[in-house]
Design a protein around this motif. Structure first.
Motif, PDB file in Angstrom:
ATOM      1  N   ASN A  21       0.808  -1.232   0.000  1.00 39.06           N
ATOM      2  CA  ASN A  21       0.000   0.000   0.000  1.00 39.06           C
ATOM      3  C   ASN A  21       0.836   1.274   0.000  1.00 39.06           C
ATOM      4  O   ASN A  21       0.727   2.122   0.890  1.00 39.06           O
ATOM      5  CB  ASN A  21      -0.956  -0.001   1.196  1.00 39.06           C
ATOM      6  CG  ASN A  21      -2.025  -1.071   1.088  1.00 39.06           C
ATOM      7  OD1 ASN A  21      -2.584  -1.281   0.013  1.00 39.06           O
ATOM      8  ND2 ASN A  21      -2.288  -1.772   2.175  1.00 39.06           N
ATOM      9  N   GLY A  22       1.682   1.420  -0.980  1.00 38.72           N
ATOM     10  CA  GLY A  22       2.396   2.674  -1.199  1.00 38.72           C
ATOM     11  C   GLY A  22       3.497   2.972  -0.204  1.00 38.72           C
ATOM     12  O   GLY A  22       4.533   2.294  -0.170  1.00 38.72           O
ATOM     13  N   ALA A 171      -4.465   0.708   5.499  1.00 46.10           N
ATOM     14  CA  ALA A 171      -3.135   0.548   6.087  1.00 46.10           C
ATOM     15  C   ALA A 171      -3.200   0.284   7.584  1.00 46.10           C
ATOM     16  O   ALA A 171      -2.238  -0.212   8.172  1.00 46.10           O
ATOM     17  CB  ALA A 171      -2.297   1.806   5.816  1.00 46.10           C
ATOM     18  N   ALA A 172      -4.319   0.618   8.232  1.00 44.09           N
ATOM     19  CA  ALA A 172      -4.460   0.423   9.672  1.00 44.09           C
ATOM     20  C   ALA A 172      -4.725  -1.033  10.042  1.00 44.09           C
ATOM     21  O   ALA A 172      -4.644  -1.405  11.216  1.00 44.09           O
ATOM     22  CB  ALA A 172      -5.591   1.307  10.207  1.00 44.09           C
ATOM     23  N   SER A 173      -5.033  -1.900   9.071  1.00 43.44           N
ATOM     24  CA  SER A 173      -5.325  -3.301   9.344  1.00 43.44           C
ATOM     25  C   SER A 173      -4.034  -4.101   9.494  1.00 43.44           C
ATOM     26  O   SER A 173      -3.272  -4.263   8.533  1.00 43.44           O
ATOM     27  CB  SER A 173      -6.166  -3.890   8.206  1.00 43.44           C
ATOM     28  OG  SER A 173      -6.290  -5.285   8.351  1.00 43.44           O
ATOM     29  N   PHE A 177      -1.562  -5.875   6.731  1.00 49.96           N
ATOM     30  CA  PHE A 177      -0.181  -5.412   6.689  1.00 49.96           C
ATOM     31  C   PHE A 177       0.800  -6.584   6.697  1.00 49.96           C
ATOM     32  O   PHE A 177       1.731  -6.644   5.898  1.00 49.96           O
ATOM     33  CB  PHE A 177       0.110  -4.487   7.872  1.00 49.96           C
ATOM     34  CG  PHE A 177       1.571  -4.195   8.052  1.00 49.96           C
ATOM     35  CD1 PHE A 177       2.235  -3.336   7.177  1.00 49.96           C
ATOM     36  CD2 PHE A 177       2.305  -4.811   9.064  1.00 49.96           C
ATOM     37  CE1 PHE A 177       3.598  -3.073   7.321  1.00 49.96           C
ATOM     38  CE2 PHE A 177       3.663  -4.556   9.211  1.00 49.96           C
ATOM     39  CZ  PHE A 177       4.305  -3.694   8.348  1.00 49.96           C
ATOM     40  N   PHE A 178       0.594  -7.550   7.621  1.00 49.89           N
ATOM     41  CA  PHE A 178       1.535  -8.662   7.722  1.00 49.89           C
ATOM     42  C   PHE A 178       1.446  -9.595   6.512  1.00 49.89           C
ATOM     43  O   PHE A 178       2.440 -10.186   6.104  1.00 49.89           O
ATOM     44  CB  PHE A 178       1.311  -9.437   9.023  1.00 49.89           C
ATOM     45  CG  PHE A 178       1.916  -8.753  10.219  1.00 49.89           C
ATOM     46  CD1 PHE A 178       3.294  -8.706  10.381  1.00 49.89           C
ATOM     47  CD2 PHE A 178       1.119  -8.134  11.166  1.00 49.89           C
ATOM     48  CE1 PHE A 178       3.872  -8.063  11.465  1.00 49.89           C
ATOM     49  CE2 PHE A 178       1.679  -7.487  12.259  1.00 49.89           C
ATOM     50  CZ  PHE A 178       3.056  -7.447  12.407  1.00 49.89           C
ATOM     51  N   ALA A 183       4.731 -10.776   1.313  1.00 50.46           N
ATOM     52  CA  ALA A 183       4.922 -10.637  -0.132  1.00 50.46           C
ATOM     53  C   ALA A 183       5.984  -9.589  -0.441  1.00 50.46           C
ATOM     54  O   ALA A 183       6.806  -9.755  -1.355  1.00 50.46           O
ATOM     55  CB  ALA A 183       3.596 -10.268  -0.786  1.00 50.46           C
ATOM     56  N   GLY A 184       5.981  -8.499   0.337  1.00 50.54           N
ATOM     57  CA  GLY A 184       6.967  -7.440   0.122  1.00 50.54           C
ATOM     58  C   GLY A 184       8.375  -7.890   0.451  1.00 50.54           C
ATOM     59  O   GLY A 184       9.347  -7.497  -0.215  1.00 50.54           O
ATOM     60  N   LEU A 185       8.507  -8.733   1.489  1.00 50.58           N
ATOM     61  CA  LEU A 185       9.831  -9.218   1.877  1.00 50.58           C
ATOM     62  C   LEU A 185      10.412 -10.127   0.803  1.00 50.58           C
ATOM     63  O   LEU A 185      11.627 -10.118   0.566  1.00 50.58           O
ATOM     64  CB  LEU A 185       9.732  -9.964   3.209  1.00 50.58           C
ATOM     65  CG  LEU A 185      11.049 -10.362   3.886  1.00 50.58           C
ATOM     66  CD1 LEU A 185      11.942  -9.143   4.095  1.00 50.58           C
ATOM     67  CD2 LEU A 185      10.775 -11.054   5.219  1.00 50.58           C
TER      68      LEU A 185
END
Length: 442
Positions: A21-22, A171-173, A177-178, A183-185
């Motif tokens: 998310n950005g 983004a608050a969830s 996020f995890f 996926a981002g890692l």
């Protein structure tokens, strides 16, 4: 740093921005750097103690020979036959994506055809004796610096801080996020890959105990700063929702701020860098199974040299075919597959190898000993398990099946070659022999 960067960020910034998310993508880059640093300290100790060409192949060969003979080095080379070409596939995928700047109406099959033809051209260019890639490396470095520098400079020409820091409501969830962080890692660790380059050239370093850990630490920290600067600059210029959908984000940013001509120039630089990185990667990668075969640890066919030009043509052709096959998948799928297959028999295996060698060869000279051992090893182990868990189920299944298939091939090979478990184990503590000037065989 050249090996770490390559074409990676030009391809993956949209993907990491999308899954995190950005603005939260910065957390992915930082977590990736932490995992790379912890794992890098594993490489540093092993590489400094056993300097030589081969990297992981040498470490698992030395550590696991006592119980399983040549099984672990065989399986490592087996997985490298898949993971190395898949890394090259990402370069080809990136090449085709950025070619879309000039040819925006390519159909999927036209894109696949271009990818296959490009791989064929790389293999054709390599189908000869090549003694050195120093000149290519220098050119690649210059091109990479220009592409990176121009893209980053263009991003900050019209930068909007508020836009770069604008978080979406979801983004608050923490759950989302995890999920996104996993996926981002995966994406981030793919982009940091290459911090181990000096471990593969340990025998050429004058002081590996000093040079290797410093090169790893400095490179990771410097690239983290670069990735953060580039990522923030891009989403501060173009809304992150548009960045997430882009297939050529560098061209998009440069064109928006500097115009079409400047974007065309940067795109050409990226295309050249992509082609050159695949060229250099297949050149080096094809030598991995070749040297293992010559060392009697892998299938003998891969140890054959071309009769006329004297280069390992079988390994090159096989890896070229796998690279071409990988281009038929999307970028995220390829990254997931190569990460999943590399985690178990490289990353996790090396952590185990470090521990085993400390117990089996306590007298081995270690110019560098891992700081705060075993904490970095444990951090790396937890990180790699999390990364493997975060890959998609298809990649987990395929990587596991590939290893199982490799185990079957090993057993057939071992039976024919009369190796363990169908013959005696031949234990040779090569680096202790060098150190002590004596023969230690069991």
């Amino acid at each position: 740093m050249i090996q770490i960067c390559g074409i990676g960020p030009f391809l993956t910034i949209p993907a990491i921005v999308a899954v995190l998310n950005g603005p939260l993508a910065v957390i992915g880059w930082i977590c990736g750097a932490i995992l790379a640093m912890a794992d890098g300290l594993v490489w540093a100790e092993l590489g400094a103690a056993m300097p030589g060409a081969g990297g992981t192949y040498l470490y698992v060969r030395e550590a696991f020979q006592y119980r399983t003979g040549k099984l672990m080095p065989f399986l490592f080379v087996w997985t490298a036959m898949l993971s190395i070409p898949l890394i090259m596939s990402t370069g080809i995928i990136g090449f085709v994506q950025y070619l879309g700047f000039f040819l925006p109406n390519l159909t999927p099959w036209q894109s696949h055809a271009i990818g296959v033809v490009t791989v064929a051209l790389v293999v054709l260019a390599l189908y000869r004796r090549i003694e050195s890639i120093r000149s290519l490396s220098t050119v690649l470095w210059i091109i990479m610096i220009l592409a990176v520098g121009l893209t980053t400079a263009a991003a900050y020409t019209d930068f909007h801080f508020q836009q770069a820091m604008s978080l979406p409501p979801e983004a608050a969830s923490l759950g989302k996020f995890f999920t996104g962080l996993g996926a981002g890692l995966i994406i981030a660790i793919y982009d940091y890959a290459g911090y181990n380059t000096t471990a593969y050239m340990g025998d050429e370093l004058e002081n590996p105990g000093r040079v290797m850990p410093r090169s790893i630490i400095i490179s990771i920290l410097a690239m983290m700063v670069f990735y953060l600067a580039m990522n923030i600059g891009v989403i501060g210029t173009v809304p992150w929702q548009d960045v997430a959908k882009s297939t050529s984000v560098a061209s998009l940013v440069v064109e928006r701020n500097w115009g079409h001509t400047a974007a065309a120039i940067v795109t050409v630089l990226i295309l050249i860098a992509a082609f050159a990185s695949v060229f250099a990667g297949l050149l080096g990668g094809s030598r991995v199974p070749f040297y293992a075969a010559r060392d009697g640890v892998f299938l003998s066919a891969f140890g054959k040299m071309h009769k006329k030009h004297n280069f390992p043509h079988v390994a090159l052709l096989v890896m070229g075919v796998v690279t071409a096959a990988g281009t038929f998948f999307d970028l995220t799928t390829v990254i997931n597959m190569l990460v999943a297959v590399a985690v178990l028999l490289q990353s996790v295996a090396q952590i185990a190898a470090l521990t085993v060698l400390r117990k089996r060869q306590p007298s081995l000279r270690r110019p560098y000993r891992q700081w705060m051992y075993p904490l970095p090893s444990l951090v790396a182990l937890v990180g790699w398990i999390y990364v493997f868990y975060a890959t998609d189920h298809q990649s987990q299944l395929l990587s596991t099946l590939w290893i199982v298939f490799g185990l079957v091939v090993f057993l057939v090979w071992a039976r024919i070659a009369r190796q363990w478990p169908f013959g005696p184990k031949h234990v040779r503590e090569e680096f202790l022999e060098r150190q002590n000037g004596s023969v230690q065989r069991h």
